[in-house]
Design a protein around this motif. Structure first.
Motif, PDB file in Angstrom:
ATOM      1  N   ARG A 241      -7.245   3.832  -6.202  1.00 24.10           N
ATOM      2  CA  ARG A 241      -7.717   2.533  -5.729  1.00 24.10           C
ATOM      3  C   ARG A 241      -6.590   1.534  -5.553  1.00 24.10           C
ATOM      4  O   ARG A 241      -6.793   0.453  -4.989  1.00 24.10           O
ATOM      5  N   LEU A 242      -5.401   1.871  -6.035  1.00 22.52           N
ATOM      6  CA  LEU A 242      -4.265   0.976  -5.804  1.00 22.52           C
ATOM      7  C   LEU A 242      -3.921   0.914  -4.316  1.00 22.52           C
ATOM      8  O   LEU A 242      -3.473  -0.125  -3.822  1.00 22.52           O
ATOM      9  N   ASN A 243      -4.118   1.995  -3.588  1.00 21.76           N
ATOM     10  CA  ASN A 243      -3.897   1.988  -2.157  1.00 21.76           C
ATOM     11  C   ASN A 243      -5.052   1.264  -1.467  1.00 21.76           C
ATOM     12  O   ASN A 243      -6.226   1.505  -1.765  1.00 21.76           O
ATOM     13  N   VAL A 244      -4.726   0.371  -0.534  1.00 25.87           N
ATOM     14  CA  VAL A 244      -5.752  -0.312   0.255  1.00 25.87           C
ATOM     15  C   VAL A 244      -6.044   0.559   1.462  1.00 25.87           C
ATOM     16  O   VAL A 244      -5.150   0.825   2.276  1.00 25.87           O
ATOM     17  N   VAL A 245      -7.292   1.027   1.575  1.00 27.84           N
ATOM     18  CA  VAL A 245      -7.656   1.952   2.646  1.00 27.84           C
ATOM     19  C   VAL A 245      -8.729   1.323   3.528  1.00 27.84           C
ATOM     20  O   VAL A 245      -9.460   0.412   3.110  1.00 27.84           O
ATOM     21  N   ALA A 246      -8.830   1.828   4.757  1.00 34.70           N
ATOM     22  CA  ALA A 246      -9.830   1.330   5.712  1.00 34.70           C
ATOM     23  C   ALA A 246     -11.196   1.898   5.364  1.00 34.70           C
ATOM     24  O   ALA A 246     -11.352   3.111   5.239  1.00 34.70           O
TER      25      ALA A 246
ATOM     26  N   GLY B   5      -3.876  -5.470  15.367  1.00 30.73           N
ATOM     27  CA  GLY B   5      -3.943  -4.873  16.694  1.00 30.73           C
ATOM     28  C   GLY B   5      -3.927  -3.361  16.680  1.00 30.73           C
ATOM     29  O   GLY B   5      -4.151  -2.741  17.725  1.00 30.73           O
ATOM     30  N   ASP B   6      -3.665  -2.759  15.516  1.00 34.06           N
ATOM     31  CA  ASP B   6      -3.658  -1.298  15.420  1.00 34.06           C
ATOM     32  C   ASP B   6      -5.076  -0.777  15.230  1.00 34.06           C
ATOM     33  O   ASP B   6      -5.926  -1.436  14.628  1.00 34.06           O
ATOM     34  N   TRP B   7      -5.285   0.435  15.730  1.00 32.25           N
ATOM     35  CA  TRP B   7      -6.543   1.124  15.489  1.00 32.25           C
ATOM     36  C   TRP B   7      -6.365   2.020  14.265  1.00 32.25           C
ATOM     37  O   TRP B   7      -5.355   2.708  14.128  1.00 32.25           O
ATOM     38  N   VAL B   8      -7.340   2.013  13.378  1.00 29.14           N
ATOM     39  CA  VAL B   8      -7.262   2.812  12.155  1.00 29.14           C
ATOM     40  C   VAL B   8      -8.527   3.643  12.036  1.00 29.14           C
ATOM     41  O   VAL B   8      -9.565   3.336  12.631  1.00 29.14           O
ATOM     42  N   SER B   9      -8.444   4.704  11.259  1.00 31.54           N
ATOM     43  CA  SER B   9      -9.596   5.568  11.004  1.00 31.54           C
ATOM     44  C   SER B   9     -10.085   5.364   9.575  1.00 31.54           C
ATOM     45  O   SER B   9      -9.382   4.788   8.735  1.00 31.54           O
ATOM     46  N   ALA B  10     -11.286   5.816   9.301  1.00 35.16           N
ATOM     47  CA  ALA B  10     -11.862   5.658   7.970  1.00 35.16           C
ATOM     48  C   ALA B  10     -11.018   6.375   6.927  1.00 35.16           C
ATOM     49  O   ALA B  10     -10.638   7.532   7.110  1.00 35.16           O
ATOM     50  N   GLY B  11     -10.670   5.697   5.836  1.00 33.38           N
ATOM     51  CA  GLY B  11      -9.875   6.271   4.767  1.00 33.38           C
ATOM     52  C   GLY B  11      -8.373   6.162   4.957  1.00 33.38           C
ATOM     53  O   GLY B  11      -7.606   6.550   4.065  1.00 33.38           O
ATOM     54  N   GLN B  12      -7.932   5.647   6.091  1.00 33.12           N
ATOM     55  CA  GLN B  12      -6.494   5.523   6.331  1.00 33.12           C
ATOM     56  C   GLN B  12      -5.902   4.454   5.424  1.00 33.12           C
ATOM     57  O   GLN B  12      -6.497   3.400   5.190  1.00 33.12           O
ATOM     58  N   VAL B  13      -4.694   4.730   4.884  1.00 40.06           N
ATOM     59  CA  VAL B  13      -4.032   3.788   3.978  1.00 40.06           C
ATOM     60  C   VAL B  13      -3.492   2.612   4.778  1.00 40.06           C
ATOM     61  O   VAL B  13      -2.742   2.776   5.748  1.00 40.06           O
ATOM     62  N   LEU B  14      -3.862   1.419   4.344  1.00 40.18           N
ATOM     63  CA  LEU B  14      -3.412   0.195   4.997  1.00 40.18           C
ATOM     64  C   LEU B  14      -2.238  -0.448   4.256  1.00 40.18           C
ATOM     65  O   LEU B  14      -1.370  -1.057   4.885  1.00 40.18           O
ATOM     66  N   ALA B  15      -2.239  -0.320   2.915  1.00 42.85           N
ATOM     67  CA  ALA B  15      -1.155  -0.876   2.097  1.00 42.85           C
ATOM     68  C   ALA B  15      -1.009  -0.026   0.835  1.00 42.85           C
ATOM     69  O   ALA B  15      -2.004   0.447   0.281  1.00 42.85           O
ATOM     70  N   VAL B  16       0.242   0.153   0.403  1.00 43.22           N
ATOM     71  CA  VAL B  16       0.543   0.960  -0.783  1.00 43.22           C
ATOM     72  C   VAL B  16       1.022   0.033  -1.892  1.00 43.22           C
ATOM     73  O   VAL B  16       1.918  -0.788  -1.687  1.00 43.22           O
ATOM     74  N   ILE B  17       0.393   0.159  -3.087  1.00 42.60           N
ATOM     75  CA  ILE B  17       0.738  -0.661  -4.243  1.00 42.60           C
ATOM     76  C   ILE B  17       1.609   0.176  -5.198  1.00 42.60           C
ATOM     77  O   ILE B  17       1.393   1.382  -5.372  1.00 42.60           O
ATOM     78  N   ASP B  18       2.593  -0.467  -5.778  1.00 41.15           N
ATOM     79  CA  ASP B  18       3.457   0.216  -6.748  1.00 41.15           C
ATOM     80  C   ASP B  18       2.618   0.768  -7.904  1.00 41.15           C
ATOM     81  O   ASP B  18       1.807   0.068  -8.496  1.00 41.15           O
ATOM     82  N   ARG B  19       2.855   2.055  -8.235  1.00 33.67           N
ATOM     83  CA  ARG B  19       2.066   2.708  -9.272  1.00 33.67           C
ATOM     84  C   ARG B  19       2.957   3.432 -10.279  1.00 33.67           C
ATOM     85  O   ARG B  19       2.531   4.420 -10.883  1.00 33.67           O
ATOM     86  N   SER B  20       4.189   2.963 -10.480  1.00 31.95           N
ATOM     87  CA  SER B  20       5.107   3.636 -11.402  1.00 31.95           C
ATOM     88  C   SER B  20       4.537   3.664 -12.819  1.00 31.95           C
ATOM     89  O   SER B  20       4.583   4.693 -13.509  1.00 31.95           O
ATOM     90  N   VAL B  21       3.977   2.574 -13.291  1.00 32.21           N
ATOM     91  CA  VAL B  21       3.398   2.528 -14.635  1.00 32.21           C
ATOM     92  C   VAL B  21       2.155   3.400 -14.699  1.00 32.21           C
ATOM     93  O   VAL B  21       1.954   4.184 -15.647  1.00 32.21           O
ATOM     94  N   GLN B  22       1.325   3.304 -13.699  1.00 32.71           N
ATOM     95  CA  GLN B  22       0.089   4.066 -13.688  1.00 32.71           C
ATOM     96  C   GLN B  22       0.366   5.570 -13.615  1.00 32.71           C
ATOM     97  O   GLN B  22      -0.377   6.377 -14.187  1.00 32.71           O
ATOM     98  N   THR B  23       1.456   5.942 -12.985  1.00 30.95           N
ATOM     99  CA  THR B  23       1.807   7.365 -12.920  1.00 30.95           C
ATOM    100  C   THR B  23       2.155   7.901 -14.302  1.00 30.95           C
ATOM    101  O   THR B  23       1.748   9.017 -14.692  1.00 30.95           O
TER     102      THR B  23
END
Length: 399
Positions: free
Chosen positions: A209-214, A120-138
């Motif tokens: 790419r770990l972040n899910v974006v619109a 039901g939320d409105w989102v814009s192009a490139g907005q983060v929808l979900a954040v994935i843990d990236r401790s190892v990747q960092t």
């Protein structure tokens, strides 16, 4: 004075004989006249009696006819005339997003840390929808960045060695072969710097790419992920987005009606559960017909509105042009195995069956394309209780 009258016998007898002959001839004539008179009287009486009975029967017939007319049922009739009718096709279908965007994992995935948006939320192009843990990747990115520094140091050392060797080659202390070897070492070190930089860029791209974006602006229709969930490329769509919030009605229409439509035709949509109407237009017609249902799909584009929920049911009124024809309410039209028909009242107030062909269906009635001119008196209701040839008392419908 005495007078004597002498009558001769022969003279008296002759007179009597003549009188007798006259009486005998006159009797038949009188009898004949009397018979004729009696016959005439009888004939006159018979004619009079016949006229009396005829008058009585005529009056009785007139009375019976009047009684029958009085007993004829009063039936409402209408003369439809001919009018210009706005063609309307009524259809039903399912609401859906006009352009639905499924959004899933683009990288290798991992554990979901947070989900900042909801359905039901409105989102814009490139907005983060979900954040994935990236401790190892960092940490991997940090290691790659350190490798770049190591490679740069090696490259600087190789360059310095080459520079010193070039100064000594003129004095004869360094051979030409040594110079070539030092040059190759310097070039290899510089290449390793580029490799390290590329590896770091790759890790950073993977981490991004770990972040899910619109992928585009729009309305979030579904959210299928929660914090703590482990996701990967095989997890399926985590979100569904209606691009721009645009909706559509996938209206099912018959193949005959589909042939009357074209892109750009306006339509009025009424979602189930509400009387509110929305205006849209056909933007695409199905190129195929379902072989079982003999129906095709007319896709009607609609702007966003809270009442337009994808998956919901809605009805549509689609304009399909205009025609000039008589129009009757549905109650006047009947059908059986021979087809559609109406009852028409003739000059003797008797109902006659008339086969008709129906056309466009509107809110005000059904167009009659064949069978009527519009000047007839058509039974408006109760046609199902009448039989052909039955006498009625027609009553003009109120306009």
């Amino acid at each position: 004075m005495n007078y004597e009258t002498t009558v001769r016998a022969d003279h008296g007898s002759a007179l009597d004989v003549d009188n007798a002959d006259f009486a005998e001839g006159e009797a038949p004539s009188r009898t004949k006249r009397n018979v004729l008179i009696v016959v005439g009287i009888i004939i006159a009486l018979a004619v009079a009696i016949g006229l009396w009975f005829f008058n009585q029967n005529g009056e009785a017939g007139t009375a019976a006819m009047a009684d029958r007319e009085e007993q004829a049922p009063a039936i409402t009739v209408v003369s439809p005339g001919a009018s210009t009718i706005e063609g309307t096709i009524t259809a039903t279908g399912t609401l859906a997003a006009r352009r639905e965007l499924p959004v899933g994992i683009a990288g290798e995935g991992g554990r979901v840390v947070s989900v900042p948006v909801d359905a039901g939320d409105w989102v814009s192009a490139g907005q983060v929808l979900a954040v994935i843990d990236r401790s190892v990747q960092t940490q991997q990115a940090a290691s790659a960045a350190a490798n770049i520094e190591v490679a740069r140091a090696d490259a600087q050392l190789a360059q310095s060695n080459l520079d010193r060797a070039l100064q000594l080659v003129e004095r004869g202390f360094i051979s030409k072969a040594d110079i070539d070897r030092l040059t190759a070492t310097r070039d290899a070190a510089a290449a390793r710097v580029k490799v390290a930089q590329a590896q770091l860029s790759e890790l950073r791209a993977r981490n991004a790419r770990l972040n899910v974006v619109a992928p585009a602006s729009g309305l979030v229709l579904e959210r299928n992920v929660e914090p703590g969930q482990v996701v990967s490329a095989g997890s399926g769509p985590l979100f569904r987005i209606a691009r721009g919030g645009e909706m559509e009605l996938m209206a099912e229409v018959s193949e005959n009606e589909l042939a009357q439509l074209s892109p750009g035709v306006p339509a009025t949509i009424v979602p189930a559960g509400t009387d509110k109407e929305f205006t849209g237009q056909i933007w695409q017609l199905s190129p195929t017909i379902n072989a079982q249902s003999r129906q095709g799909t007319a896709r009607i584009a609609l702007p966003y509105a809270p009442e337009l929920r994808p998956g919901g049911f809605a009805s549509a009124r689609i304009n399909s042009g205009t025609i000039v024809a008589p129009m009757l309410p549905e109650s006047a039209i009947m059908s059986d195995e021979e087809g559609s028909f109406v009852f028409v009242v003739d000059g003797e107030n008797k109902v006659q069956r008339r086969a008709v062909k129906t056309g466009i269906v509107t809110l005000n009635g059904i167009a009659i394309t064949e069978g009527l001119t519009g000047d007839e008196q058509v039974v408006l209701q109760a046609g199902g209780f009448l039989t052909e040839g039955e006498t009625i008392s027609p009553v003009k419908a109120e306009e």
